[in-house]
Motif scaffolding. Structure first.
Motif, mmCIF file in Angstrom:
data_model
loop_
_atom_site.group_PDB
_atom_site.id
_atom_site.type_symbol
_atom_site.label_atom_id
_atom_site.label_comp_id
_atom_site.label_asym_id
_atom_site.label_seq_id
_atom_site.Cartn_x
_atom_site.Cartn_y
_atom_site.Cartn_z
ATOM 1 N N LYS A 140 0.853 -1.187 0.000
ATOM 2 C CA LYS A 140 0.000 0.000 0.000
ATOM 3 C C LYS A 140 0.893 1.243 0.000
ATOM 4 C CE LYS A 140 -3.739 2.251 2.459
ATOM 5 N NZ LYS A 140 -4.548 2.288 3.663
ATOM 6 N N GLU A 142 0.660 5.392 -0.239
ATOM 7 C CA GLU A 142 -0.257 6.511 -0.102
ATOM 8 C C GLU A 142 0.562 7.794 0.062
ATOM 9 O OE1 GLU A 142 -2.857 7.779 3.610
ATOM 10 O OE2 GLU A 142 -3.678 5.994 2.641
ATOM 11 N N ASN A 159 -3.356 7.786 -3.934
ATOM 12 C CA ASN A 159 -2.550 6.573 -4.076
ATOM 13 C C ASN A 159 -1.503 6.818 -5.170
ATOM 14 O OD1 ASN A 159 -3.797 6.206 -6.595
ATOM 15 N ND2 ASN A 159 -5.186 4.612 -5.846
#
Length: 165
Positions: A140, A142, A159
């Motif tokens: 992930k 971000e 993102n």
């Protein structure tokens, strides 16, 4: 039993053309999954540097700290522009990481999304968060971006593809 002449020639050709190729030293790391998941040739140098530090970390210094094979040990790697909190198991495998980097070069998709949606705004600061866990193949990423236009300041989240969150 007669062996056909062409079969003998093929076999001899194979023997004479076979060669030994010596491969360079290859290191197989217990943390190759981590590297394969997080490495990105477009990452800024600071991110590559800290991620390399984790891979080169001498885990053996922690071996005495583990009382139980199921223990998880946290090691923090810090530089002025960022840090990585890495969690190792008793075998030295990276179980998860939480990475934070300040004021790094944003991906082109993120910069394009900001300039399209917020023309005439300037990027004041940014924070890149990267989270990895060994049980998932998904990393992930971000970005938290602070932008300014005259007296207005906004904080955005996006993102790595430039989609606002």
């Amino acid at each position: 039993m007669k062996i056909p002449f062409t079969l003998i020639v093929l076999f001899l050709t194979y023997l004479t053309t076979a060669q030994t190729i010596e491969l360079p030293n290859t290191i197989i790391s217990i943390n190759s999954d981590y590297y394969a998941s997080v490495s990105d040739e477009n990452h800024p140098q600071i991110i590559k540097k800290l991620e390399a530090e984790i891979l080169n970390y001498n885990f053996k210094v922690l071996k005495d700290e583990f009382d139980n094979p199921k223990d998880i040990y946290q090691v923090t790697f810090k530089l002025k522009q960022g840090k990585i909190e890495a969690f190792f198991n008793s075998k030295g495998k990276i179980v998860k990481t939480i990475e934070q980097y300040y004021d790094v070069r944003l991906p082109m998709d993120v910069m394009s999304a900001i300039s399209n949606q917020y023309p005439n705004w300037a990027i004041v600061e940014d924070l890149c968060l990267i989270k990895y866990h060994c049980d998932t193949d998904i990393v992930k990423k971000e970005y938290q971006i602070k932008i300014k236009n005259l007296d207005q300041v906004l904080t955005l989240k996006a993102n790595q593809n430039g989609t606002f969150i």
